[in-house]
Enzyme design. Structure first.
Site, PDB file in Angstrom:
ATOM      1  N   HIS A  93     -39.239 -77.928 -22.328  1.00 43.53           N
ATOM      2  CA  HIS A  93     -37.775 -76.980 -22.595  1.00 43.53           C
ATOM      3  C   HIS A  93     -36.614 -78.302 -22.178  1.00 43.53           C
ATOM      4  CE1 HIS A  93     -37.321 -75.977 -18.473  1.00 43.53           C
ATOM      5  NE2 HIS A  93     -38.526 -75.344 -18.434  1.00 43.53           N
ATOM      6  N   HIS A 153     -36.902 -79.704 -18.675  1.00 43.08           N
ATOM      7  CA  HIS A 153     -37.517 -80.707 -18.701  1.00 43.08           C
ATOM      8  C   HIS A 153     -36.865 -82.063 -19.090  1.00 43.08           C
ATOM      9  CE1 HIS A 153     -40.866 -77.483 -19.195  1.00 43.08           C
ATOM     10  NE2 HIS A 153     -40.983 -78.052 -17.729  1.00 43.08           N
ATOM     11  N   CYS A 171     -50.224 -67.179  -5.000  1.00 37.66           N
ATOM     12  CA  CYS A 171     -49.599 -66.965  -6.382  1.00 37.66           C
ATOM     13  C   CYS A 171     -50.244 -68.097  -7.413  1.00 37.66           C
ATOM     14  CB  CYS A 171     -48.157 -67.055  -6.714  1.00 37.66           C
ATOM     15  SG  CYS A 171     -47.752 -66.985  -8.117  1.00 37.66           S
ATOM     16  N   CYS A 209     -47.913 -70.208  -9.149  1.00 37.66           N
ATOM     17  CA  CYS A 209     -47.136 -71.309  -8.173  1.00 37.66           C
ATOM     18  C   CYS A 209     -48.119 -72.162  -7.736  1.00 37.66           C
ATOM     19  CB  CYS A 209     -46.375 -70.551  -7.001  1.00 37.66           C
ATOM     20  SG  CYS A 209     -44.797 -69.439  -7.298  1.00 37.66           S
ATOM     21  N   CYS A 235     -45.143 -61.929  -6.221  1.00 40.00           N
ATOM     22  CA  CYS A 235     -44.523 -63.506  -6.030  1.00 40.00           C
ATOM     23  C   CYS A 235     -42.837 -63.360  -6.343  1.00 40.00           C
ATOM     24  CB  CYS A 235     -45.303 -64.409  -6.936  1.00 40.00           C
ATOM     25  SG  CYS A 235     -44.391 -65.837  -7.214  1.00 40.00           S
ATOM     26  N   HIS A 273     -42.513 -65.318  -9.738  1.00 42.22           N
ATOM     27  CA  HIS A 273     -43.180 -64.822 -10.897  1.00 42.22           C
ATOM     28  C   HIS A 273     -43.199 -63.438 -10.860  1.00 42.22           C
ATOM     29  CE1 HIS A 273     -44.808 -68.907 -10.679  1.00 42.22           C
ATOM     30  NE2 HIS A 273     -44.756 -68.996 -11.983  1.00 42.22           N
ATOM     31  N   LYS A 282     -32.255 -68.839 -14.837  1.00 39.30           N
ATOM     32  CA  LYS A 282     -33.081 -69.939 -15.140  1.00 39.30           C
ATOM     33  C   LYS A 282     -34.074 -69.763 -16.173  1.00 39.30           C
ATOM     34  CE  LYS A 282     -36.234 -72.802 -12.103  1.00 39.30           C
ATOM     35  NZ  LYS A 282     -37.309 -73.190 -12.956  1.00 39.30           N
ATOM     36  N   LYS A 315     -40.842 -68.638 -18.946  1.00 40.01           N
ATOM     37  CA  LYS A 315     -41.616 -67.877 -20.259  1.00 40.01           C
ATOM     38  C   LYS A 315     -41.387 -66.507 -20.214  1.00 40.01           C
ATOM     39  CE  LYS A 315     -45.197 -71.273 -20.128  1.00 40.01           C
ATOM     40  NZ  LYS A 315     -46.642 -71.714 -19.843  1.00 40.01           N
TER      41      LYS A 315
END
Ligand SMILES: [Zn+2]
Length: 508
Positions: free
Chosen positions: A18, A21, A126, A129, A144, A147, A295, A298
């Site tokens: 994305h 990155h 997790c 993670c 988590c 997540h 942020k 997904k």
């Protein structure tokens, strides 16, 4: 000749590339290109992180082996970087044999030095993670904090890295290497993490198999994070080619987002010290790229991929926006409207317009032949200041300021053309002087903008006749290539189509 080794993080292979990155990767790419331009020997590394439980489970779910799965998902990153003209010299995958060799060599050295020992570990884990969490770090119902999904209770025999022994060595290292972590706010954060106290960390897993085997106890694999960090050493020959490693290490420049500061600024230098190696010389830490204040993730469905934007903005429009509008360091906010506005202002109206005006006047009034610049031009002094400012800005990892400086020269030249009105002038020495100066500016701007505008810089270079008369743009080296007077004159100028057609904001 100086050496410049720059890395991006290796991206987690389950992720879909994305714009976050891509932000890290484009910034590293632009720095690599800048350093090639100033004559450094550059090694630019990116790659994918392919081990761990999450990959193993995703592969099982897809009916593939973990490696088959990683082959498919890793390719998405290589495609994204091709799309964005990323000039990496190497693409490392942690499933490669060379990486296994390097990880085992580095960990064996730390083990032989007495910094790794066996112990029992249990805790909340997790899987997303790939990390254990303390009770106090979790959300309600043992979820988590990142997540927001339930964590699992894991219990296993692990090897532990005696990180606690490195508090003082790390603090002393930060003290004696004040330029290591940039910006200063992140350096302070790293110092704070160490001062809070460091606990020994579990670096192996016996419950999973998808990883690099522990060489002295192959029932264990190294925990994915520690295997991943070592990629930076693998790629320059650690464990296989000591001379090569010594040539590139420790003067490495790690570029990354703030979420992985702890791994890079605390664990990685300590692990290197444990293995008898020198910590990395530079770590450049940037903020998050937010979409509507969040942020990208997904689960939030707010991921934007480079391929969603490149068809509309072009590679140059894409790269320019992120380098120019997202200062390196703080969090940034992605805005489609902002991207359109930047493209139209700087690329269509300023640079594109300058090129098209110059080429039009040269075609109509100079028989298509570009004249030489005048040594006494007022623009020469501006160009000299701009080159100095851009050089200083790249050196402090501020691409936005480097480009801002470069565009000052573009704007001043457009203003000079508006004042001189060459389109109303008769052919002769006065017109030649105005056009020669403008062509010289285009030549210098093509050089200075080339780390950002990979394609337009080449096209400007070609159109103003430099490729044919002087040679390829990528053979140019600063500072010589930006000294006023390099445009030879008496060369054919190609008018061409609009370099940056204006965009309308087509999406809300
Ligand atoms: Zn998590």
């Amino acid at each position: 000749m100086a050496r410049f080794y720059i890395t991006t993080p290796i991206y987690y292979v389950n992720d879909v590339p994305h714009i976050g990155h891509a932000y890290t990767t484009i910034t590293a790419d632009a720095l690599a290109r800048w350093h090639r331009l100033i004559g450094d020997e550059v090694f630019f590394l990116t790659g994918t992180d392919e081990h761990g439980l999450k990959v193993q489970r995703a592969a099982e779910a897809a009916g593939l082996t973990p490696l088959e799965h990683a082959d498919l998902t890793s390719a998405r990153f290589r495609e994204a970087w091709r799309l964005l003209d990323i000039s990496n010299d190497d693409f490392i995958r942690t499933t490669e044999e060379r990486h296994t060799t390097s990880v085992q060599a580095l960990m064996q050295a730390a083990y032989d030095n007495g910094w790794i020992e066996k112990g029992a570990y249990e805790g909340w884990y997790c899987v997303s993670c790939e990390a254990y969490y303390g009770e106090g770090d979790l959300l309600d119902d043992h979820r988590c904090p990142i997540h927001k999904r339930p964590v699992e209770w894991f219990k296993e025999d692990n090897y532990f890295f005696k990180l606690s022994a490195f508090e003082q060595p790390l603090l002393e290292w930060f003290e004696s290497h004040p330029g290591m972590i940039h910006p200063t706010s992140r350096r302070n954060e790293a110092i704070g993490l160490v001062r809070q106290g460091l606990e020994d960390i579990s670096i192996s897993r016996s419950s999973i198999t998808w990883g690099v085997p522990v060489p002295w106890d192959p029932k264990h694999v190294f925990y994915v994070w520690y295997d991943a960090l070592i990629n930076y050493a693998t790629a320059v020959g650690y464990g296989s080619d000591r001379d090569r490693f010594d040539a590139w290490w420790p003067v490495v420049h790690h570029m990354m987002g703030k979420d992985i500061l702890r791994f890079h600024a605390v664990y990685w230098p300590a692990l290197l010290m444990a293995a008898g190696e020198t910590p990395p010389a530079h770590e450049y830490i940037h903020g998050f790229l937010l979409v509507a204040g969040e942020k990208m993730s997904k689960t939030a469905f707010n991921q934007i991929a480079p391929k969603d934007l490149v068809p509309e903005f072009g590679v140059d429009g894409y790269r320019y926006h992120f380098l120019r509008d997202q200062p390196f360091g703080p969090d940034g906010e992605f805005s489609y409207e902002g991207m359109v506005a930047r493209y139209n202002a700087d690329l269509a109206n300023n640079l594109g317009n300058l090129l098209s005006r110059v080429a039009t006047v040269v075609a109509k009034q100079c028989h298509g032949v570009g004249p030489a610049p005048s040594p006494a031009s007022k623009l020469a002094a501006i160009a000299e200041a701009v080159v100095a400012d851009a050089t200083a800005a790249w050196a402090r990892v501020a691409p936005n300021e480097a480009l801002e400086a470069t565009w000052r020269l573009v704007r001043e030249t457009n203003a000079a053309l508006e004042a001189a009105q060459p389109w109303k002038m008769e052919p002769g020495p006065a017109l030649d002087a105005v056009m020669g100066d403008a062509l010289e500016v285009l030549r210098i701007v093509a050089v200075l903008s080339s780390p950002a505008l990979t394609r337009a810089s080449e096209e400007i270079w070609r159109r103003i006749g430099m490729a044919e008369s002087v040679g390829p743009l990528d053979a140019q080296r600063l500072p010589d290539a930006a000294v006023w007077g390099g445009y030879p004159g008496a060369v054919r100028v190609d008018k061409g189509e609009a370099l940056f057609p204006r965009l309308k904001a087509s999406r809300a």
